[in-house]
Design an enzyme around this catalytic site. Structure first.
Site, mmCIF file in Angstrom:
data_model
loop_
_atom_site.group_PDB
_atom_site.id
_atom_site.type_symbol
_atom_site.label_atom_id
_atom_site.label_comp_id
_atom_site.label_asym_id
_atom_site.label_seq_id
_atom_site.Cartn_x
_atom_site.Cartn_y
_atom_site.Cartn_z
ATOM 1 N N ASP A 1 0.866 -1.164 0.000
ATOM 2 C CA ASP A 1 0.000 0.000 0.000
ATOM 3 C C ASP A 1 0.914 1.228 0.000
ATOM 4 O O ASP A 1 2.106 1.124 0.316
ATOM 5 C CB ASP A 1 -0.885 -0.037 1.246
ATOM 6 C CG ASP A 1 -1.745 1.206 1.394
ATOM 7 O OD1 ASP A 1 -2.316 1.658 0.385
ATOM 8 O OD2 ASP A 1 -1.836 1.722 2.519
ATOM 9 N N ASP B 1 -2.000 -0.868 5.809
ATOM 10 C CA ASP B 1 -2.408 -0.370 7.131
ATOM 11 C C ASP B 1 -3.909 -0.212 7.308
ATOM 12 O O ASP B 1 -4.384 -0.050 8.425
ATOM 13 C CB ASP B 1 -1.748 0.988 7.396
ATOM 14 C CG ASP B 1 -2.401 2.105 6.584
ATOM 15 O OD1 ASP B 1 -2.858 3.092 7.188
ATOM 16 O OD2 ASP B 1 -2.469 1.981 5.344
ATOM 17 N N ASP C 1 -0.311 5.047 0.803
ATOM 18 C CA ASP C 1 -0.636 6.047 1.826
ATOM 19 C C ASP C 1 -0.484 5.471 3.224
ATOM 20 O O ASP C 1 -1.020 4.401 3.544
ATOM 21 C CB ASP C 1 -2.065 6.539 1.639
ATOM 22 C CG ASP C 1 -2.247 7.365 0.376
ATOM 23 O OD1 ASP C 1 -1.252 7.555 -0.348
ATOM 24 O OD2 ASP C 1 -3.372 7.826 0.119
ATOM 25 N N ARG D 1 -14.931 11.654 -1.308
ATOM 26 C CA ARG D 1 -13.745 12.495 -1.097
ATOM 27 C C ARG D 1 -13.287 13.166 -2.391
ATOM 28 O O ARG D 1 -12.948 14.355 -2.401
ATOM 29 C CB ARG D 1 -12.612 11.657 -0.500
ATOM 30 C CG ARG D 1 -12.833 11.274 0.951
ATOM 31 C CD ARG D 1 -11.729 10.384 1.487
ATOM 32 N NE ARG D 1 -11.776 9.054 0.881
ATOM 33 C CZ ARG D 1 -10.795 8.165 0.955
ATOM 34 N NH1 ARG D 1 -9.674 8.465 1.599
ATOM 35 N NH2 ARG D 1 -10.920 6.975 0.406
ATOM 36 N N GLU E 1 -1.668 10.812 3.906
ATOM 37 C CA GLU E 1 -2.620 10.414 2.878
ATOM 38 C C GLU E 1 -2.605 11.439 1.745
ATOM 39 O O GLU E 1 -2.848 12.638 1.970
ATOM 40 C CB GLU E 1 -4.033 10.324 3.461
ATOM 41 C CG GLU E 1 -4.170 9.318 4.600
ATOM 42 C CD GLU E 1 -4.262 7.894 4.098
ATOM 43 O OE1 GLU E 1 -4.794 7.686 2.986
ATOM 44 O OE2 GLU E 1 -3.817 6.975 4.820
ATOM 45 N N LYS F 1 -7.385 -4.531 -4.827
ATOM 46 C CA LYS F 1 -6.000 -4.658 -4.372
ATOM 47 C C LYS F 1 -5.567 -6.128 -4.361
ATOM 48 O O LYS F 1 -4.461 -6.469 -4.786
ATOM 49 C CB LYS F 1 -5.846 -4.047 -2.979
ATOM 50 C CG LYS F 1 -5.846 -2.527 -2.960
ATOM 51 C CD LYS F 1 -5.441 -1.999 -1.597
ATOM 52 C CE LYS F 1 -5.179 -0.508 -1.648
ATOM 53 N NZ LYS F 1 -4.609 0.013 -0.381
#
Length: 405
Positions: free
Chosen positions: A188, A344, A190, A233, A197, A321
């Site tokens: 990953d 995370d 971020d 977002r 982020e 992912k």
């Protein structure tokens, strides 16, 4: 024609010789040189040095002249000022039991209570610690224990609970030849490869950083579907000048130890992939900078030099992912069992579960509790210790590169 290798049967008499004391040059050479005339065969040797203290053990066949062997060994010990023990028994070392595993403990600091609790956990699972080796002293203390007799999956679950109670990290991997094979490391981005982020950094240019951060936190805790949260977002970014993406990339800070980890594992032929819910404009630049082999990320729509507040194409979400990990493993011709995934957030869980070794890196509690392994120190290069590489080997490789320039 190759001569058959002689075997030592369980009933054959053997002798275990151990020397202990201050480490000094020539002990091993002198011991075996002086033992040569006794006619024994060497069955096993173990040598360990801790802060200048030597422990050297040699298991040999029973000699025709036992008195000669004992006089020889004691003379070596007297010459170097070492304590000597000679033990008589039968056979070789006991065969390693089923369920061989490598247990790596990371602590900052590593307390005796943690080691005691983990050792008890191994015993309770029917395991035996055959060997203990230090992997690193800084930036964390890393200790590797080779364990036999316990099921690795059960060991992982039980030791993870103990490690959480003791404030340390632990990883359990089944020993075998595949542990030394080429691997694919999928990360990953971020809050894993980089600090912070990206979408929040872009949001700062739109004046809506707090609102975006609130949605991000909720999604990472698993309270919101990632796809829905991404749409919400990104919509807040409508109208932001596309140049903000370049500005964000220039301001990125990598996690401590990220470059060391990538550089070290690249030397060993490992492949790397970035699988991110972030954005291609930035991820592809990171991949180029760090020599990453593969990447998958989301694409922001840009019209007339400004963000439209929409994502183009399929969203790289939680399921995406995991699918990317499998796709990149196939392209690299590396079995999925030999992949390492690091993440995370809740949207990393499928990827962590699909990999051969899933590592929750400074993760949210939901992720840490479900992942196979967790690392809760802010140093990404501690991952190499879980893969069997010591700090000394990392530093030696770096020094050799500098020497070659």
């Amino acid at each position: 024609m190759t001569e058959p290798v002689p075997t030592v049967h369980f009933t054959d008499p053997t002798v275990l010789v151990t020397l202990m004391g201050p480490d000094q040059s020539g002990v091993t050479t002198r011991l075996f040189g002086d033992l040569a005339p006794t006619g024994v065969e060497v069955i096993d040797v173990e040598q360990l040095v801790v802060r200048g203290r030597l422990i050297l053990s040699a298991l040999v066949t029973h000699p025709d002249d036992l008195d000669l062997l004992e006089r020889t060994v004691h003379a070596v010990g007297e010459h170097f000022g070492l304590e000597v023990t000679v033990e008589h028994g039968t056979g070789d070392n006991r065969a390693r039991r089923v369920g061989r595993a490598q247990v790596v403990v990371l602590g900052s600091p590593l307390r005796p209570a943690a080691m005691a609790a983990l050792a008890q956990g191994i015993k309770d699972d029917g395991g035996n610690i055959d060997r203990i080796v230090r992997m690193a002293r800084y930036p964390v203390t890393a200790i590797r224990m080779e364990v036999s007799g316990a099921d690795p999956d059960r060991l992982q679950a039980d030791l993870a609970a103990i490690a959480h109670e003791q404030g340390v990290d632990v990883a359990v991997q089944e020993n075998g030849i595949l542990r030394h094979a080429q691997r694919l490391v999928v990360m990953d981005v971020d809050s894993t490869l980089i600090q912070g982020e990206v979408i929040e950094m872009i949001a700062a240019h739109a004046g809506c950083e707090a609102e975006v951060a609130r949605i991000t936190e909720s999604a990472m805790r698993g309270e919101l579907d990632f796809g829905e949260s991404l749409t919400a977002r990104v919509a807040l970014l409508e109208g932001v000048d596309a140049s903000a993406l370049d500005a964000v990339y220039e301001s990125l800070q990598y996690a401590k130890g990220a470059r060391t980890m990538i550089r070290t594992l690249k030397r060993l032929g490992y492949r790397f992939a970035l699988v991110s819910g972030g954005f291609t404009h930035i991820i592809e630049k990171i991949a180029a900078e760090l020599d990453i082999d593969y990447f998958a990320a989301n694409e922001l729509e840009v019209v007339d030099g400004r963000l439209t507040g929409r994502v183009v194409g399929p969203v790289v979400d939680r399921a995406g992912k995991a699918e990317a990990l499998r796709r990149f493993a196939a392209e690299a011709r590396i079995p999925v069992k030999n992949t390492v995934a690091i993440g995370d957030g809740a949207n990393d869980l499928d990827m962590l579960a699909a990999s051969g070794l899933g590592i929750a890196f400074n993760a949210k509690p939901l992720v840490r509790d479900q992942a196979q392994t967790s690392v809760n120190v802010p140093y990404l290069d501690t991952i190499v210790y879980l893969l069997g590489i010591t700090r000394e080997e990392v530093e030696a490789a770096d020094e050799a590169d500098l020497t070659d320039i």
